[in-house]
Design an enzyme around this catalytic site. Structure first.
Site, PDB file in Angstrom:
ATOM      1  N   CYS A  98     -14.275  17.445 -45.388  1.00 50.53           N
ATOM      2  CA  CYS A  98     -12.970  17.921 -45.218  1.00 50.53           C
ATOM      3  C   CYS A  98     -12.748  18.573 -43.948  1.00 50.53           C
ATOM      4  CB  CYS A  98     -12.564  18.800 -46.410  1.00 50.53           C
ATOM      5  SG  CYS A  98     -10.802  19.417 -46.305  1.00 50.53           S
ATOM      6  N   CYS A 195     -12.609  22.560 -54.232  1.00 51.37           N
ATOM      7  CA  CYS A 195     -11.451  23.035 -54.311  1.00 51.37           C
ATOM      8  C   CYS A 195     -10.491  22.128 -55.265  1.00 51.37           C
ATOM      9  CB  CYS A 195     -10.940  23.332 -53.242  1.00 51.37           C
ATOM     10  SG  CYS A 195     -10.293  22.036 -52.038  1.00 51.37           S
TER      11      CYS A 195
END
Length: 350
Positions: A98, A195
């Site tokens: 990410c 997340c």
């Protein structure tokens, strides 16, 4: 005056990162991105990042904060990578993926279009600039919070546009600054590795993804004896003990995922240790001057880096040989190479 965008999560780290930059006299604005996964399976909003909470951060800092919906690009990149990696019988590392793709890829591009010179985050890491203007990524001084491992795939161009204001601080120091200046985060949760998965177990999340097809298969011991059945290789990772459900005098651990045959290979704990692996897709921030090169390598976030030798097979593929065997070298995870506290680069274990 330098214009700096700060990625705002609602936590204390990004809050203090923005505060420090504003105190230094920079023109600061916030960017809070929403991935589309901020809700639980029951559609209850998370306490961390509703718009009203982000507005409170902006009011405290007296800066504007833009809320950016990146749900489509996040699903097409990070979630697709996560799903495909499990489908291939490997264990993904979403943060390593990410950071260069979303935070210092899509988000950096967006804030540059808005006039920002750099993007700051609350990562505990440090960037130094050499006399040749090359950037050097170093561990944060707080060894308990150091996040340089997750930044090892950033390029020179991305590091040139990145700021990590907390790199010289400890977590306790960050909290102290918040108390002294009456700054209150809107969430006290620490950032998570995954997340985008809140309450749903990983295997159920994966089964909800388009194209993901779990396949039952056989469990073998390291001698090739079939000793049971598994419900899908995505349920397991190297070194795992729970969920194997094969009674034995000594506990079984996952030794290997044989994706080609859809078989789970298990054995006793001592079988976990290996002293070498291949690493592909290597991103060199600052490569060694020559190969083979002596480094310290970290093969997962909580792994204590260990002495190793890197031999280049190509510009992006290396053989990694440890001085002593390491437990649970896991395909799909990141191997990051350090010289002292500097990140030289990192790639994917195969």
């Amino acid at each position: 005056m330098t214009v700096i965008a700060v990625a705002i999560s609602g936590g204390v780290d990004s809050l203090i990162a923005a505060f420090l930059l504003k105190q230094q006299g920079h023109d600061v604005f916030g960017i809070h991105f929403r991935t589309g996964y901020e809700k639980t399976a029951s559609e209850r909003p998370q306490v961390a990042t509703p718009p009203s909470a982000i507005e409170k951060i902006g009011h405290q800092l007296k800066i504007p904060i833009e809320i950016l919906d990146i749900s489509d690009i996040f699903r097409q990149t990070v979630v697709s990578y996560f799903t495909a990696t499990y489908q291939a019988g490997r264990t993904p590392n979403p943060c390593l993926f990410c950071n260069p793709t979303i935070k210092f890829g899509h988000i950096l591009s967006h804030v540059q279009q808005r006039g920002a010179d750099t993007l700051a985050t609350g990562h505990y890491a440090r960037i130094r600039t050499g006399s040749d203007q090359r950037r050097h990524l170093h561990r944060g001084i707080d060894s308990r919070k150091d996040q340089s491992y997750f930044l090892a795939r950033l390029t020179q161009d991305q590091l040139a546009r990145a700021l990590f204001p907390l790199g010289e601080l400890t977590k306790d120091g960050v909290r102290a600054i918040a108390r002294q200046n009456h700054l209150a985060p809107t969430t006290r949760q620490e950032s998570q590795d995954i997340c985008f998965i809140k309450e749903t177990p990983y295997h159920l999340f994966l089964q909800q993804q388009e194209g993901f097809q779990p396949q039952e298969g056989l469990i073998e011991d390291t001698r090739g004896n079939v000793i049971g059945r598994h419900g899908g290789l995505h349920l397991f990772t190297i070194g795992q003990r729970r969920g194997i459900n094969c009674p034995a005098a000594e506990p079984f651990y996952v030794i290997r995922l044989d994706h080609a045959r859809n078989r789970l290979i298990v054995g006793q704990r001592q079988k976990l240790a290996r002293d070498r692996c291949t690493v592909e897709g290597v991103n060199w921030i600052n490569p060694p001057a020559r190969f083979p090169a002596d480094v310290r390598s970290q093969i997962r976030y909580r792994h204590q880096s260990a002495p190793a030798c890197v031999t280049a097979k190509s510009p992006t593929i290396v053989d990694l040989q440890f001085e002593s065997p390491q437990d649970a070298i896991t395909p799909g995870q990141g191997a990051v190479f350090y010289r002292d506290d500097e990140v030289l680069g990192g790639g994917w274990i195969v």
